[in-house]
Structure formats: structure tokens, C-alpha cells
Design a protein around this motif. Sequence first.
Motif, short mmCIF file in Angstrom:
data_model
loop_
_atom_site.label_atom_id
_atom_site.label_comp_id
_atom_site.label_asym_id
_atom_site.label_seq_id
_atom_site.Cartn_x
_atom_site.Cartn_y
_atom_site.Cartn_z
N ILE A 1 0.84 -1.19 0.00
CA ILE A 1 0.00 0.00 0.00
C ILE A 1 0.88 1.24 0.00
N TYR A 2 0.62 2.15 -0.95
CA TYR A 2 1.39 3.39 -1.04
C TYR A 2 0.60 4.61 -0.59
N ALA A 3 -0.71 4.51 -0.52
CA ALA A 3 -1.51 5.64 -0.04
C ALA A 3 -2.88 5.15 0.36
N SER A 4 -3.47 5.81 1.35
CA SER A 4 -4.82 5.46 1.77
C SER A 4 -5.53 6.70 2.29
N VAL A 5 -6.84 6.65 2.23
CA VAL A 5 -7.67 7.74 2.74
C VAL A 5 -9.03 7.15 3.09
N PHE A 6 -9.76 7.83 3.95
CA PHE A 6 -11.10 7.39 4.31
C PHE A 6 -12.12 8.41 3.83
N SER A 7 -13.27 7.93 3.41
CA SER A 7 -14.36 8.81 3.03
C SER A 7 -15.58 8.48 3.89
N LYS A 8 -16.49 9.43 3.98
CA LYS A 8 -17.66 9.29 4.83
C LYS A 8 -18.68 8.35 4.20
N VAL A 9 -19.30 7.53 5.05
CA VAL A 9 -20.40 6.67 4.62
C VAL A 9 -21.72 7.35 5.00
N PHE A 10 -22.57 7.55 4.01
CA PHE A 10 -23.89 8.13 4.25
C PHE A 10 -24.88 6.96 4.31
N LYS A 11 -25.36 6.69 5.50
CA LYS A 11 -26.08 5.44 5.77
C LYS A 11 -27.40 5.32 5.03
N HIS A 12 -27.94 6.43 4.57
CA HIS A 12 -29.23 6.38 3.87
C HIS A 12 -29.11 6.75 2.40
N SER A 13 -27.86 6.81 1.89
CA SER A 13 -27.68 7.18 0.49
C SER A 13 -26.47 6.46 -0.08
N TYR A 14 -26.73 5.41 -0.85
CA TYR A 14 -25.61 4.71 -1.49
C TYR A 14 -24.94 5.61 -2.54
N LYS A 15 -25.74 6.37 -3.28
CA LYS A 15 -25.18 7.25 -4.32
C LYS A 15 -24.26 8.28 -3.71
N ARG A 16 -24.68 8.92 -2.62
CA ARG A 16 -23.84 9.93 -1.99
C ARG A 16 -22.56 9.31 -1.44
N THR A 17 -22.66 8.09 -0.89
CA THR A 17 -21.47 7.39 -0.41
C THR A 17 -20.49 7.13 -1.55
N SER A 18 -21.02 6.70 -2.69
CA SER A 18 -20.18 6.43 -3.84
C SER A 18 -19.49 7.69 -4.34
#
Length: 213
Positions: A178-195
Motif C-alpha cells: 500500500i502506497y496511499a490510503s484515505v477514508f471517506s464518509k459513509v452516508f447510511k441512507h444514500s448509497y449514491k452519496r457514499t459512492s
Amino acid sequence: MMEKDQQKLNAALLVDNLSIANYQKQALINALNLLDIRIIINCQNPVTRKYSLNNFFHYFLNLFSIKNFMTQLTSFPDELSGVEIINFNSLYEGPNQFIPSDIYDLVKKMNCRIIIKFGMDFLKIKDNSQDLDILTYLHGNSEKHPNNLPGFFEISENAEKLEIIVHTLSNNLDSGKIYASVFSKVFKHSYKRTSIECLLASRFLLRKALINY
């Protein structure tokens, strides 16, 4: 580690049917001052995932939620307009794809150190890929949920965040460096917004990976 004043990293770009997603284009633009892309290798027979009734729900998620302005296919950055393009057909063993040996040989003759994988979702590697690292994105937890849509199980498991990494491709799940990683927010009621949030965060990760390479 690559510093800003060092020589650019020689690279090949792997794509399907001469197109990339918007987030991939933006990732390239953000990283171009660290790269010398010497060749574009274009797979002309990418795998089309076939959906059974068991994963029909995934199909509709892909159709209505994943497909958004960040996944929309687009052209290469203008800076790559003069780069040589080599078309090829991938080899198959069952569901897996392989890059032909002569394509690897050509990439090596171009003195490329890495291949940036923006195509061939089912790519596996063989011995002829030695001396070349293939850098690829991974969205979501493939160790727990391999071959599933990124973010789907994070939502179903009520997770707060989704991990995105850039790593070297390996035939063993999650064993590449692994050369880089980051986390993004999970929107529990919106799969599209999570994506969308996941792919927005991905735009800057390739650059970080190249600096750490």
C-alpha cells in the motif's frame, strides 16, 4: 520516496476501450507533474460482468446509484494527446484476464517502471510482469467482501467510513504494498452519496501514492 525535484516516474497507462472515468481523469491531472506517461495500453475486450438473480439488486444499485458524474466515462487529459496508444486483446483463463507477454515486453522497452491500472477489472498477473509494478485503486473492504460494490456492505454494516487505497496489484487478496490510503464518509441512507464521496476522495490519492513510491 519521490520528491518534487526528482525525475518524473516513467509509466504506462492501462485503460479499457480508450476511456477512463471522471475521477480517474482528475487523479491523472493531479499527478501529471510526477509522471512521464510513455505509452497507453488499451484493452479492447474488457469483461462485462453478468448478473444472476442472486445479485440482481447489485445490478440496480450500479444502474441507479453508482453511475454518477464521477464514474461517467470521459477522454484522457489533454496533456496525453501525443502519447502512443497500443491496442490489444486480453487473454482469459476462466473469469480472469491477463496482459499478453508482448505488451509487457513493449512497456519494459519504453523504460516504464509502473503501470497505472485504470482498466481490466479482472486482471491477474503472471511471471512476465516482473520488474513492473501495477498500481491500482481499491475502494472498500475487499478482504471481508470481495467482488462487491464499494460502500454497499459498509452501509449494511452501519460503518462510519470507507477506506480507499492505492496499492500494487497482487494475485493474493490485499497482499500488495500500500502506497496511499484515505477514508471517506459513509452516508447510511444514500448509497449514491457514499459512492460520490468515495470517488471525490480518490482524486488526490494517486499523487500521494506516487510521492510515496
